[in-house]
Design an enzyme around this catalytic site. Structure first.
Site, PDB file in Angstrom:
ATOM      1  N   ARG A 232     -14.763 -14.219  44.062  1.00 38.34           N
ATOM      2  CA  ARG A 232     -14.811 -14.849  42.671  1.00 38.34           C
ATOM      3  C   ARG A 232     -13.480 -14.641  41.958  1.00 38.34           C
ATOM      4  O   ARG A 232     -13.350 -14.805  40.633  1.00 38.34           O
ATOM      5  CB  ARG A 232     -15.972 -14.370  41.691  1.00 38.34           C
ATOM      6  CG  ARG A 232     -17.157 -14.889  42.043  1.00 38.34           C
ATOM      7  CD  ARG A 232     -17.546 -16.353  41.744  1.00 38.34           C
ATOM      8  NE  ARG A 232     -18.826 -16.844  42.145  1.00 38.34           N
ATOM      9  CZ  ARG A 232     -19.072 -17.214  43.264  1.00 38.34           C
ATOM     10  NH1 ARG A 232     -18.573 -17.406  44.245  1.00 38.34           N
ATOM     11  NH2 ARG A 232     -20.643 -17.727  43.253  1.00 38.34           N
ATOM     12  N   SER A 233     -12.376 -14.553  42.720  1.00 37.64           N
ATOM     13  CA  SER A 233     -11.060 -14.333  42.077  1.00 37.64           C
ATOM     14  C   SER A 233     -10.307 -15.666  41.701  1.00 37.64           C
ATOM     15  O   SER A 233      -9.429 -15.520  41.047  1.00 37.64           O
ATOM     16  CB  SER A 233     -10.325 -13.776  43.354  1.00 37.64           C
ATOM     17  OG  SER A 233     -10.246 -14.236  44.398  1.00 37.64           O
ATOM     18  N   LYS A 235      -9.679 -17.814  44.637  1.00 30.58           N
ATOM     19  CA  LYS A 235      -8.738 -17.984  45.823  1.00 30.58           C
ATOM     20  C   LYS A 235      -9.060 -19.370  46.296  1.00 30.58           C
ATOM     21  O   LYS A 235      -8.039 -20.127  46.792  1.00 30.58           O
ATOM     22  CB  LYS A 235      -8.911 -17.014  46.898  1.00 30.58           C
ATOM     23  CG  LYS A 235     -10.564 -16.808  47.499  1.00 30.58           C
ATOM     24  CD  LYS A 235     -10.473 -15.683  48.287  1.00 30.58           C
ATOM     25  CE  LYS A 235     -12.023 -15.482  48.955  1.00 30.58           C
ATOM     26  NZ  LYS A 235     -12.675 -15.123  47.837  1.00 30.58           N
ATOM     27  N   ALA A 253     -14.896 -25.888  56.928  1.00 32.93           N
ATOM     28  CA  ALA A 253     -16.164 -24.871  56.362  1.00 32.93           C
ATOM     29  C   ALA A 253     -16.643 -24.015  57.234  1.00 32.93           C
ATOM     30  O   ALA A 253     -17.307 -24.624  58.342  1.00 32.93           O
ATOM     31  CB  ALA A 253     -17.249 -25.438  55.604  1.00 32.93           C
ATOM     32  N   THR A 254     -16.389 -22.800  57.493  1.00 33.57           N
ATOM     33  CA  THR A 254     -16.700 -21.858  58.426  1.00 33.57           C
ATOM     34  C   THR A 254     -18.070 -21.110  58.234  1.00 33.57           C
ATOM     35  O   THR A 254     -18.424 -20.380  59.236  1.00 33.57           O
ATOM     36  CB  THR A 254     -15.663 -20.897  58.729  1.00 33.57           C
ATOM     37  OG1 THR A 254     -15.469 -20.105  57.450  1.00 33.57           O
ATOM     38  CG2 THR A 254     -14.268 -21.686  59.002  1.00 33.57           C
ATOM     39  N   HIS A 271     -18.784 -26.075  45.936  1.00 37.43           N
ATOM     40  CA  HIS A 271     -17.519 -26.185  46.600  1.00 37.43           C
ATOM     41  C   HIS A 271     -17.223 -27.439  46.758  1.00 37.43           C
ATOM     42  O   HIS A 271     -16.487 -28.282  46.672  1.00 37.43           O
ATOM     43  CB  HIS A 271     -17.455 -25.434  47.710  1.00 37.43           C
ATOM     44  CG  HIS A 271     -16.774 -24.014  47.644  1.00 37.43           C
ATOM     45  ND1 HIS A 271     -15.843 -23.357  48.074  1.00 37.43           N
ATOM     46  CD2 HIS A 271     -17.496 -22.837  46.806  1.00 37.43           C
ATOM     47  CE1 HIS A 271     -15.758 -22.008  48.043  1.00 37.43           C
ATOM     48  NE2 HIS A 271     -16.666 -21.816  46.956  1.00 37.43           N
ATOM     49  N   ARG A 274     -16.417 -30.336  43.822  1.00 39.05           N
ATOM     50  CA  ARG A 274     -15.311 -30.143  43.127  1.00 39.05           C
ATOM     51  C   ARG A 274     -14.157 -30.879  44.084  1.00 39.05           C
ATOM     52  O   ARG A 274     -12.829 -30.719  43.576  1.00 39.05           O
ATOM     53  CB  ARG A 274     -14.931 -28.679  42.583  1.00 39.05           C
ATOM     54  CG  ARG A 274     -14.727 -27.828  43.630  1.00 39.05           C
ATOM     55  CD  ARG A 274     -13.929 -26.322  43.148  1.00 39.05           C
ATOM     56  NE  ARG A 274     -13.832 -25.504  44.116  1.00 39.05           N
ATOM     57  CZ  ARG A 274     -14.480 -24.160  44.335  1.00 39.05           C
ATOM     58  NH1 ARG A 274     -15.140 -23.834  43.373  1.00 39.05           N
ATOM     59  NH2 ARG A 274     -13.838 -23.354  45.098  1.00 39.05           N
ATOM     60  N   GLU A 283     -17.841 -28.832  59.539  1.00 42.55           N
ATOM     61  CA  GLU A 283     -18.534 -27.209  59.494  1.00 42.55           C
ATOM     62  C   GLU A 283     -18.444 -26.887  60.831  1.00 42.55           C
ATOM     63  O   GLU A 283     -19.303 -27.247  61.624  1.00 42.55           O
ATOM     64  CB  GLU A 283     -20.124 -27.175  58.981  1.00 42.55           C
ATOM     65  CG  GLU A 283     -20.002 -27.758  57.447  1.00 42.55           C
ATOM     66  CD  GLU A 283     -21.270 -27.667  57.132  1.00 42.55           C
ATOM     67  OE1 GLU A 283     -22.668 -27.617  57.903  1.00 42.55           O
ATOM     68  OE2 GLU A 283     -21.698 -28.056  55.800  1.00 42.55           O
ATOM     69  N   ASP A 301     -11.811 -22.684  55.063  1.00 39.43           N
ATOM     70  CA  ASP A 301     -12.433 -21.743  54.059  1.00 39.43           C
ATOM     71  C   ASP A 301     -13.728 -21.292  54.623  1.00 39.43           C
ATOM     72  O   ASP A 301     -14.607 -21.952  54.506  1.00 39.43           O
ATOM     73  CB  ASP A 301     -12.787 -22.352  52.906  1.00 39.43           C
ATOM     74  CG  ASP A 301     -12.783 -21.571  51.464  1.00 39.43           C
ATOM     75  OD1 ASP A 301     -13.266 -20.380  51.678  1.00 39.43           O
ATOM     76  OD2 ASP A 301     -13.166 -22.098  50.198  1.00 39.43           O
TER      77      ASP A 301
END
Length: 400
Positions: A232-233, A235, A253-254, A271, A274, A283, A301
């Protein structure tokens, strides 16, 4: 064709009157901005704002030669006294073209939001595009546009406007992209420059005169970027921000779907919602083929979930399997993916967790994962032109 930016701020200026936010509190000196207004060759004024005559005088110009005043904002704004001798402000209907006696041609460009954009062609053929705040061009067709020499747009508020222009060829590698309508949603100073640079844009102080068509040192968008941070930084938001001004991004998306995990599904949905609608999603943890292929920019990501999948595949959680070839197999996978990053021709932005600064994990498998993620991050970072560490939503540049 010369353009003097009498103001470069949002409609309320920067700092906003009576706004206590940190961005407004630090918007001082060259970072203070009046509402955006452009003077083109001393004859065309785009947007009449309070104090325009004084702003022109400070920049060494007069409004005495202005023959046309055009409005771009979604509304006419607050009542502004028209200086003596200045024509009454007008608005060109979408799609219509106006030819001035000075040889300038002005075409009104339709927007996807209220307001009017203006494409201005100078007597010598230079072309600029000026977009209103919170607006992006509508109805663009692929391959239908010639690249503008200069684009002045709300890069902070509508970076997707640049993506649309890039997609149709209206924004090329030598186009000078200047951010205007700058508001307090983007911090001033070095952070503003960094965010704009990620979109291939720049900001200039109020009163700056620019020569349209003159070569400018357009900021280079780093081709490979690693964005690190804790939970939740911010990034992922930072990584997405770096590509939102570009069309046709492939979001890798991994993490998979994790069937039955409602909390994870909610994270994935957040995710996805947005991201710009033009982005595609894949994926997969099979990164090497994507890195080796040509194509649009990749946003990966994230690497930490890729590592989890790789460690599952080599049996890294079992001490015996780890000692009996699992460790070597994982090292080979990391080498393969980092070599693919080294040789890729695509623009790549990758996200990874920075987990080595906290409490030492209580289990051997936890410590193994922590150590391998640290090694992966270091190896990946070595192949990137830019590395960022995001802490509490603030991006710290470690490289580049």
């Amino acid at each position: 064709m010369d353009v003097t930016l009498l103001g470069t701020g949002g409609p309320a200026g920067l700092p906003r009157p009576d706004c206590p936010c940190a961005a407004c509190a630090t918007a001082l000196g060259a970072d203070a901005r009046a509402a955006t207004s452009l003077l083109v060759d001393g004859t065309l004024l785009l947007d009449l704002t309070p104090g325009a005559a004084f702003a022109a005088a400070r920049a060494g110009h007069s409004l005495g030669g202005v023959r046309q005043v055009l409005l771009s904002h979604p509304h006419d704004g607050p009542a502004v006294e028209v200086p003596a001798g200045l024509p009454q402000p007008a608005r060109v209907p979408d799609g219509r073209e106006l030819t001035l006696l000075t040889g300038h041609r002005v075409r009104a460009v339709a927007m996807d939001a209220p307001g009017t954009g203006y494409a201005v062609t100078g007597p010598d053929g230079q072309r600029l595009l000026y977009l209103p705040p919170a607006g992006a061009p509508a109805g663009l067709e692929n391959g239908s546009a010639e690249a503008y020499d200069m684009v002045l747009a709300d890069v902070g508020g509508r970076p997707d406007a640049l993506a649309r222009l890039r997609a149709v060829g209206a924004l090329g590698p030598t186009t000078d992209v200047v951010a205007v309508h700058l508001d307090h949603d983007v911090p001033p100073g070095a952070e503003l420059g960094r965010r704009l640079g990620a979109a291939g844009a720049r900001a200039v102080p109020d009163g700056t005169t620019l020569a349209v068509g003159a070569y400018e040192d357009v900021p280079d968008v780093p081709r490979r970027t690693l964005v690190l941070g804790g939970a939740r930084s911010g990034k992922s938001v930072e990584a997405e921000r770096r590509l939102e001004a570009f069309p046709d991004v492939l979001y890798v998306a991994t993490g998979g779907t994790r069937n039955g995990d409602g909390e994870w599904a909610a994270r994935v949905t957040t995710h996805r919602e947005r991201r710009p609608v033009s982005w595609r999603t894949a994926e997969t943890c099979d990164l090497v083929p994507l890195l080796k292929d040509d194509g649009p920019p990749l946003l990966i990501d994230c690497l930490s979930l890729w590592l989890t999948d790789a460690m599952d595949a080599v049996g890294a959680w079992d001490d015996a399997e780890w000692a009996d070839g699992g460790e070597r197999a994982l090292r080979a996978r990391v080498v393969e993916v980092t070599e693919a990053v080294r040789t890729t021709r695509r623009t790549v932005v990758a996200v990874s967790n920075e987990v080595g600064s906290g409490i030492v994990p209580a289990t051997a498998s936890g410590r193994r994962y922590r150590d391998e993620l640290g090694r992966l991050n270091a190896a990946f970072a070595a192949e990137c032109e830019q590395v960022l560490l995001v802490v509490a939503g603030q991006a710290l540049v470690l490289r580049g």
